[in-house]
Design a protein around this motif. Structure first.
Motif, PDB file in Angstrom:
ATOM      1  N   ILE A 127       2.510   6.826   3.966  1.00 60.26           N
ATOM      2  CA  ILE A 127       1.412   6.206   3.213  1.00 60.26           C
ATOM      3  C   ILE A 127       0.220   7.149   3.186  1.00 60.26           C
ATOM      4  O   ILE A 127      -0.366   7.418   2.116  1.00 60.26           O
ATOM      5  N   ASN A 128      -0.144   7.653   4.335  1.00 56.14           N
ATOM      6  CA  ASN A 128      -1.261   8.598   4.417  1.00 56.14           C
ATOM      7  C   ASN A 128      -0.917   9.910   3.724  1.00 56.14           C
ATOM      8  O   ASN A 128      -1.744  10.479   2.987  1.00 56.14           O
ATOM      9  N   ALA A 129       0.305  10.389   3.935  1.00 60.58           N
ATOM     10  CA  ALA A 129       0.723  11.650   3.320  1.00 60.58           C
ATOM     11  C   ALA A 129       0.696  11.565   1.801  1.00 60.58           C
ATOM     12  O   ALA A 129       0.443  12.567   1.117  1.00 60.58           O
ATOM     13  N   ASN A 130       0.949  10.387   1.273  1.00 66.12           N
ATOM     14  CA  ASN A 130       0.969  10.198  -0.177  1.00 66.12           C
ATOM     15  C   ASN A 130      -0.396   9.822  -0.745  1.00 66.12           C
ATOM     16  O   ASN A 130      -0.501   9.467  -1.918  1.00 66.12           O
ATOM     17  N   GLY A 131      -1.426   9.893   0.080  1.00 69.68           N
ATOM     18  CA  GLY A 131      -2.779   9.757  -0.439  1.00 69.68           C
ATOM     19  C   GLY A 131      -3.378   8.376  -0.399  1.00 69.68           C
ATOM     20  O   GLY A 131      -4.457   8.153  -0.965  1.00 69.68           O
ATOM     21  N   TRP A 132      -2.729   7.417   0.289  1.00 67.14           N
ATOM     22  CA  TRP A 132      -3.232   6.047   0.331  1.00 67.14           C
ATOM     23  C   TRP A 132      -3.979   5.767   1.632  1.00 67.14           C
ATOM     24  O   TRP A 132      -3.699   6.374   2.655  1.00 67.14           O
ATOM     25  N   SER A 133      -4.892   4.825   1.567  1.00 69.06           N
ATOM     26  CA  SER A 133      -5.575   4.315   2.747  1.00 69.06           C
ATOM     27  C   SER A 133      -5.418   2.802   2.776  1.00 69.06           C
ATOM     28  O   SER A 133      -5.700   2.127   1.776  1.00 69.06           O
ATOM     29  N   VAL A 134      -4.942   2.265   3.903  1.00 71.02           N
ATOM     30  CA  VAL A 134      -4.877   0.812   4.084  1.00 71.02           C
ATOM     31  C   VAL A 134      -6.174   0.400   4.752  1.00 71.02           C
ATOM     32  O   VAL A 134      -6.450   0.811   5.886  1.00 71.02           O
ATOM     33  N   ARG A 135      -6.947  -0.390   4.085  1.00 70.72           N
ATOM     34  CA  ARG A 135      -8.323  -0.635   4.525  1.00 70.72           C
ATOM     35  C   ARG A 135      -8.390  -1.420   5.833  1.00 70.72           C
ATOM     36  O   ARG A 135      -7.693  -2.420   6.018  1.00 70.72           O
TER      37      ARG A 135
END
Length: 477
Positions: A228-236
């Motif tokens: 998830i992080n590697a693909n550019g997303w942030s879980v708030r």
């Protein structure tokens, strides 16, 4: 510009190639809907009269009827009618109103747009649409009177005599080809101002070229999956608005599951009737690198909680946004799909908004935006598409939902976001725990290219056919 009559959430705090070659579709620059037709090809005819026939007036009053001269029933929600006019100045802003309509003013929408090819008699248009509540036109039936009007936001007098669609002598209803009608995006009646006629339809066998693209099938194991992080997303997880004061943003409530062999993301929002017990959810791209082009997602909205009592004023979303650097800053941008299954912001029941933001001020509240809305249930899966180029156009399930003009175009890149949150706790006062779900199938962005909903479907199908669950070739910055 339109100033919103609703009082939506603020202040937002945001932290925020092989398969593409296999795609067969076309991508075109955004233009007005194909806007001329030599005959009522689908049986739709537009009739017009005016009740304000002066060369200038306080407000223009185009009264319209839509008639079905064909042999099959036509849902009015698939029909758009355009009235073309010349703006009184480059900076002029206009307001639409419905005085009375047989179908009910609540079932009629009016939005303003800017023509791709201005002429001496037209550089703007008023687009009239219908909600599902307007029903269908049987063969031979018409919509009945629609007593419509628009005026300058300043209430300064406007000039009508140089407006393409205006007819000073049209004091009784009659067929009027200077107003166009479109059914499901295809022009079926009328002649648009010169230079704004139909373009060749895109050929679905043309390749898209090498347009930078983000595609994510949300094939992850959990919110802690390092991909998830590697693909550019942030879980708030950080605190703050929008929504219930004291609520938290719970990363653990963003989960992933297999649905018929396809991975879907689930956003759960829960509460037991207090701020401390309320958990919102959001996932967003860390990078603000997305601007013009096509944005698409398949989202499942819910009308009822998965468990517990119903009634909370919940918001389920797919949107793009950048940061507000100062109150009323003119480089702010935001483009929303927002579904309110239980109403809110003054609405008593189901409503789906699409909203294009120019700017806002949180205190005292002031908003500059344009919005389109339909008041009905959208429970279930829906295909959501918004294109940004010369104007902003929204589609739901392949049908045109709303178009907003060039005044609302973005000046800076944005992030891509999904979230689910409660406006307040007034809709359901119970302290019984309850939880709501919003699901997301995929997200797609194609930089600087405008795709039709059918082309989006083809592109997503090609990615999945090639076994590609993630690709991001959109450059940073």
């Amino acid at each position: 510009m339109n100033t919103s009559r609703r009082n939506p959430r603020r202040s937002r705090l945001r932290t925020a190639a092989a398969s593409a070659a296999a795609v067969a579709l076309a991508a075109t620059g955004l233009a007005a809907l194909p806007s001329s037709a030599s005959a009522a090809a689908d049986g739709i005819v537009v009739q017009y009269r005016t009740s304000a026939s002066g060369a200038s007036a306080d407000q223009s009053e185009p009264w319209l009827k839509v008639r079905n001269a064909g042999s099959t029933s036509v849902p009015l929600s698939s029909v758009k009618v355009r009235y073309y006019f010349k703006a009184d100045s480059a900076s002029a802003a206009y307001r639409f109103a419905c005085s009375w309509a047989v179908k009910g003013c609540a079932n009629i929408t009016g939005t303003f747009g800017t023509l791709a090819e201005p002429t001496a008699t037209a550089d703007r248009y008023l687009e009239i649409g219908f909600t599902a509540g307007a029903g269908s036109l049987a063969p031979g039936a018409d919509s009945g009177d629609m007593q419509l009007r628009f005026h300058q936001a300043s209430w300064a007098s406007l000039v009508q005599s140089d407006d393409y669609s205006f007819g000073a002598d049209r004091t009784a209803y009659g067929d009027w080809s200077r107003v166009t009608a479109h059914v499901s995006g295809a022009t079926v009646w009328g002649e648009a101002p010169g230079g704004n006629g139909p373009t060749d339809p895109p050929d679905p066998t043309d390749p898209p070229g090498d347009a930078p693209t983000l595609f994510d099938d949300f094939d992850y194991s959990s919110h802690t999956d390092p991909e998830i992080n590697a693909n550019g997303w942030s879980v708030r997880s950080n605190s703050g608005g929008p929504g219930v004061p004291g609520a938290t943003w719970a990363p653990e409530n963003v989960t992933f599951a297999d649905l018929g062999g396809n991975s879907v993301m689930n956003l759960e929002t829960s509460t037991a009737g207090t701020g401390a017990s309320t958990k919102h959810t959001e996932i967003l791209t860390r990078s603000m690198k997305f601007k013009n082009g096509t944005y698409a997602s398949r989202v499942k909205f819910s009308d009822a909680p998965r468990s517990g009592p119903d009634g909370d004023r919940i918001v389920q979303t797919f949107f793009t946004i950048n940061d507000l650097k100062a109150p009323m800053a003119d480089d702010y941008a935001e483009y929303d799909f927002e579904y309110l299954p239980n109403g809110g912001w003054g609405e008593p029941a189901n409503i789906l908004y699409t909203t294009s933001w120019e700017t806002y001020r949180p205190d005292p509240w002031e908003a500059v935006n344009a919005h389109s809305e339909v008041r009905q249930s959208y429970a279930g899966w829906h295909d959501l598409v918004v294109t940004i180029d010369d104007e902003i156009t929204y589609y739901v399930d392949g049908q045109h939902f709303g178009t907003h003009g060039a005044a609302y175009l973005p000046e800076r890149p944005m992030s891509i976001n999904f979230n689910q949150w409660l406006i307040d706790l007034e809709g359901q006062p119970s302290t019984t725990p309850r939880a709501y779900d919003q699901q997301v199938d995929y997200v797609l962005h194609v930089k600087d290219q405008v795709l039709t909903p059918a082309q989006v479907d083809a592109m997503v199908g090609a990615y999945r056919g090639a076994g590609t669950s993630f690709e991001d070739t959109v450059p940073a910055g």
